[in-house]
Design a protein around this motif. Structure first.
Motif, short mmCIF file in Angstrom:
data_model
loop_
_atom_site.label_atom_id
_atom_site.label_comp_id
_atom_site.label_asym_id
_atom_site.label_seq_id
_atom_site.Cartn_x
_atom_site.Cartn_y
_atom_site.Cartn_z
N MET A 161 6.62 19.31 4.28
CA MET A 161 6.59 18.33 3.63
C MET A 161 6.01 17.35 2.84
O MET A 161 4.91 16.74 3.98
CB MET A 161 7.86 17.25 3.77
N ARG A 162 5.66 17.32 1.56
CA ARG A 162 4.57 16.34 1.50
C ARG A 162 4.94 14.83 1.68
O ARG A 162 6.35 14.09 1.49
CB ARG A 162 4.12 16.28 -0.24
N THR A 163 3.32 13.63 1.99
CA THR A 163 3.29 12.24 1.74
C THR A 163 2.88 11.86 0.45
O THR A 163 1.51 12.28 1.06
CB THR A 163 2.75 12.23 3.32
N VAL A 164 3.27 10.99 0.27
CA VAL A 164 2.35 9.76 -1.11
C VAL A 164 2.22 9.12 0.03
O VAL A 164 3.66 8.00 0.82
CB VAL A 164 3.32 10.34 -1.98
N ALA A 165 1.23 8.15 -0.36
CA ALA A 165 1.13 6.66 -0.39
C ALA A 165 1.25 5.85 -1.57
O ALA A 165 0.00 6.37 -2.83
CB ALA A 165 -0.08 6.14 0.59
N MET A 166 1.41 5.04 -1.36
CA MET A 166 1.79 4.21 -3.25
C MET A 166 1.54 2.98 -3.08
O MET A 166 1.90 2.41 -1.47
CB MET A 166 2.94 3.69 -3.25
N LEU A 167 0.70 2.24 -3.65
CA LEU A 167 -0.19 0.76 -3.14
C LEU A 167 -0.63 -0.02 -4.27
O LEU A 167 -0.17 0.66 -4.85
CB LEU A 167 -2.38 1.38 -2.76
N THR A 168 0.21 -0.81 -3.87
CA THR A 168 0.76 -2.34 -5.04
C THR A 168 0.36 -3.72 -4.18
O THR A 168 0.07 -3.91 -3.14
CB THR A 168 1.81 -2.09 -5.13
N THR A 169 0.09 -4.67 -5.03
CA THR A 169 -0.13 -5.76 -5.16
C THR A 169 0.89 -6.97 -4.59
O THR A 169 0.56 -8.11 -3.93
CB THR A 169 -1.00 -6.35 -5.95
#
Length: 136
Positions: A1-9
């Motif tokens: 399984m892949r891991t994605v980081a999502m960065l938002t303000t």
């Protein structure tokens, strides 16, 4: 399984459930497709980020007084207007530093990054992602 980081303000929080709703729903959609998602962002002082099914959320306190939250950052920073706004830029720098620290703490084990807003999210993700691809 892949891991994605999502960065938002700006994350959806108990004071404004629609803040960052686009990013939150994208994170939920990825999680439903089997992707491990780390949703990283900021929330106003005294507020709590709302949970998202199947998504790990971590946040820092919004210390910029809303420079980035809710859109309108270019106007608040007076980009392209040729006038300096030192206090606003100083507040924006504090939030950028907090988000950068948060991203660095979560960068291990991430296969790709999604940044919501170029300033400051894409700049931060670019500094911690190494050879991992920017996905959006």
């Amino acid at each position: 399984m892949r891991t994605v980081a999502m960065l938002t303000t700006s994350l959806p929080h108990d004071g404004d459930p629609s803040a960052g709703a686009f990013v939150r729903e994208m994170a939920i959609a990825l999680a439903r497709r089997g992707v491990r998602v780390k949703l990283l962002g900021s929330v106003p002082r005294g507020r709590v980020a709302l949970p998202a099914e199947g998504v790990r959320i971590d946040s820092v306190e919004d210390v910029d007084g809303g420079v980035f939250a809710g859109g309108g950052a270019p106007e608040r920073l007076a980009l392209g207007e040729g006038r300096a706004r030192p206090r606003v830029w100083a507040r924006a720098a504090r939030t950028t530093a907090s988000l950068a620290s948060l991203a660095a703490r979560h960068s291990r084990g991430v296969d790709g990054w999604v940044s919501h807003f170029a300033l400051p999210s894409a700049l931060i993700a670019g500094s911690v992602r190494g050879s991992r691809p920017p996905l959006a």
